[in-house]
Design an enzyme around this catalytic site. Sequence first.
Site, PDB file in Angstrom:
ATOM      1  N   VAL A  16       0.861  -1.171   0.000  1.00 39.07           N
ATOM      2  CA  VAL A  16       0.000   0.000   0.000  1.00 39.07           C
ATOM      3  C   VAL A  16       0.899   1.223   0.000  1.00 39.07           C
ATOM      4  CG1 VAL A  16      -0.193   0.069   2.523  1.00 39.07           C
ATOM      5  CG2 VAL A  16      -1.959   1.154   1.116  1.00 39.07           C
ATOM      6  N   SER A  17       0.571   2.170  -0.852  1.00 34.11           N
ATOM      7  CA  SER A  17       1.347   3.410  -0.897  1.00 34.11           C
ATOM      8  C   SER A  17       0.756   4.410   0.095  1.00 34.11           C
ATOM      9  CB  SER A  17       1.339   3.997  -2.312  1.00 34.11           C
ATOM     10  OG  SER A  17       0.038   4.442  -2.646  1.00 34.11           O
ATOM     11  N   THR A  18       1.470   5.494   0.325  1.00 33.43           N
ATOM     12  CA  THR A  18       0.999   6.525   1.264  1.00 33.43           C
ATOM     13  C   THR A  18      -0.331   7.100   0.815  1.00 33.43           C
ATOM     14  OG1 THR A  18       3.282   7.085   1.782  1.00 33.43           O
ATOM     15  CG2 THR A  18       1.598   8.684   2.400  1.00 33.43           C
ATOM     16  N   ASP A  19      -0.478   7.318  -0.495  1.00 31.46           N
ATOM     17  CA  ASP A  19      -1.705   7.913  -1.031  1.00 31.46           C
ATOM     18  C   ASP A  19      -2.889   6.973  -0.933  1.00 31.46           C
ATOM     19  OD1 ASP A  19      -0.249  10.138  -1.631  1.00 31.46           O
ATOM     20  OD2 ASP A  19       0.152   9.545  -3.711  1.00 31.46           O
ATOM     21  N   GLU A  20      -2.623   5.648  -0.820  1.00 33.04           N
ATOM     22  CA  GLU A  20      -3.707   4.679  -0.837  1.00 33.04           C
ATOM     23  C   GLU A  20      -4.152   4.244   0.566  1.00 33.04           C
ATOM     24  OE1 GLU A  20      -2.562   2.264  -4.948  1.00 33.04           O
ATOM     25  OE2 GLU A  20      -1.584   1.750  -3.053  1.00 33.04           O
TER      26      GLU A  20
END
Length: 491
Positions: free
Chosen positions: A9-13
């Site tokens: 999971v990315s920071t934006d997600e």
Amino acid sequence: MLAACYIRVSTDEQAEQGISIPAQKSRLLSYCQARGWEVYGFYVDDGYSGKDLDRPAMQRLIEDAAAKKFNTALVLKLDRLSRRQKDVLYLLEEIFEPGGVGFKSVTESFDTTTPFGKAALGMMAVFAQLERETIVERVRMAKNESARQGRFMGGPAPFGYRYNFGAKKLEIDEIQAQEIRWIYDRYLSGKLGYGYIAGELERKGVPGPTDERWNKTSVRKILTNPAYAGLVNHKGSVYQGKHEAIISPEKWREVQVLIKSKGAVRAAAGVHTGLLSGIIWCGECGARMRVKNVWQNYPRLSPKKVTKYYVCYSQDKTGSSHMVRDPDCRCGYKHADEIENEVIQQLYIYSYDKVLLRQAVNESLAAAGDKRSFIRGINQARKDFNSVEKKLEKWCDAFEKGALEPDELVERVKELKERKAYLHNHIIEMENRLKEENERKINTEELLEILQNFTRIWENATADERREIVINTIKEVRIYTDNRIEVEFNL
């Protein structure tokens, strides 16, 4: 089945529903339980983008897959593995498959543990190859477009210029430009060759291009480089450049004509013993004729009298047998000096007749075809090529979004790729034909200029240069038994 569950999971997600780490872990665990699979472990990359594979958990997954610690790699969605098709294909083909590790996406039809999943992998390979081909083609077309717009094509700036990275164009280096103008003027004097000019530059202490010593090659490159006339040369085609010219286009063309007249552009193949060697034929049987030196007062050595003749290969059987056309041909021995003087006289007559010259040029150019039709054809093919690329991209996107069945995708890609390959080859063929027509026009106009200045050029030419003039201006010479001579010119 032992499954390695990968989660990213990315920071934006972080806040997206169903994408959070707990949500992914719950879905993957439920899937394994439903299938009866044992979970080897969870590989979690928290706060990492999918733009590349430089992630801690991903690197551990790769190492464990190579060590064959599990049977299957499991993800919620394909983009959890990577958002780049190239990286996904690398993992599947270079990491998982060689180690006998399967791959499964919970929400998508990617499961390499089944025949259908392997077929899907093959389709991904098709798209990866398509992406690579598309990038290469776009780079090539971008370079062609840059040349057509007159932009500098890269590499070291030619001697006499420097590259302005801010303005992205060539600018004149006035100190070096003075030497460029001097080189062109010295060569146009008609008496100095490349080597002599290079020697004068060395004696003057002028730094050579890229700080090398001046030589024949460096001088010739300067004299034949269209950049100095404000032009851009790309793959044999010349376009008007955006940079300022150091010499006028007229002077540059004048130098090219002089180079051609001296035989510097098209050198003779091998050493010839006759002015007409290679272009003289027997008018009776159609065989070539060759030079034959006859020792007239054999065996006297002082003075030794040798006469040069042109003789048909069919009559003089001491040459190669495959050159014989008619063993009974008796065209005769022709005095070489008489034949050559007659051909030279016809060159003089031809060069004096301005009306005949212009008529020959017009006929030659008319035979070259309609340049505009080639350009229209190329433009249409490029338009169709771009349209096919867009369709391929559309089907690729549709497949990745699950809106297209795999078998339908394969068929559509196959047809479009065949169409793309055809258009690519068609464009190359049309561009080559257009280039040939342009070269034919240039060569015809240069030849006209040589003939219009024939008297001055011929009288100042060396023996080797005279031969070059002859083979450039005359297509063939035919000699008959009655000593009749027919000359066919290249115009």
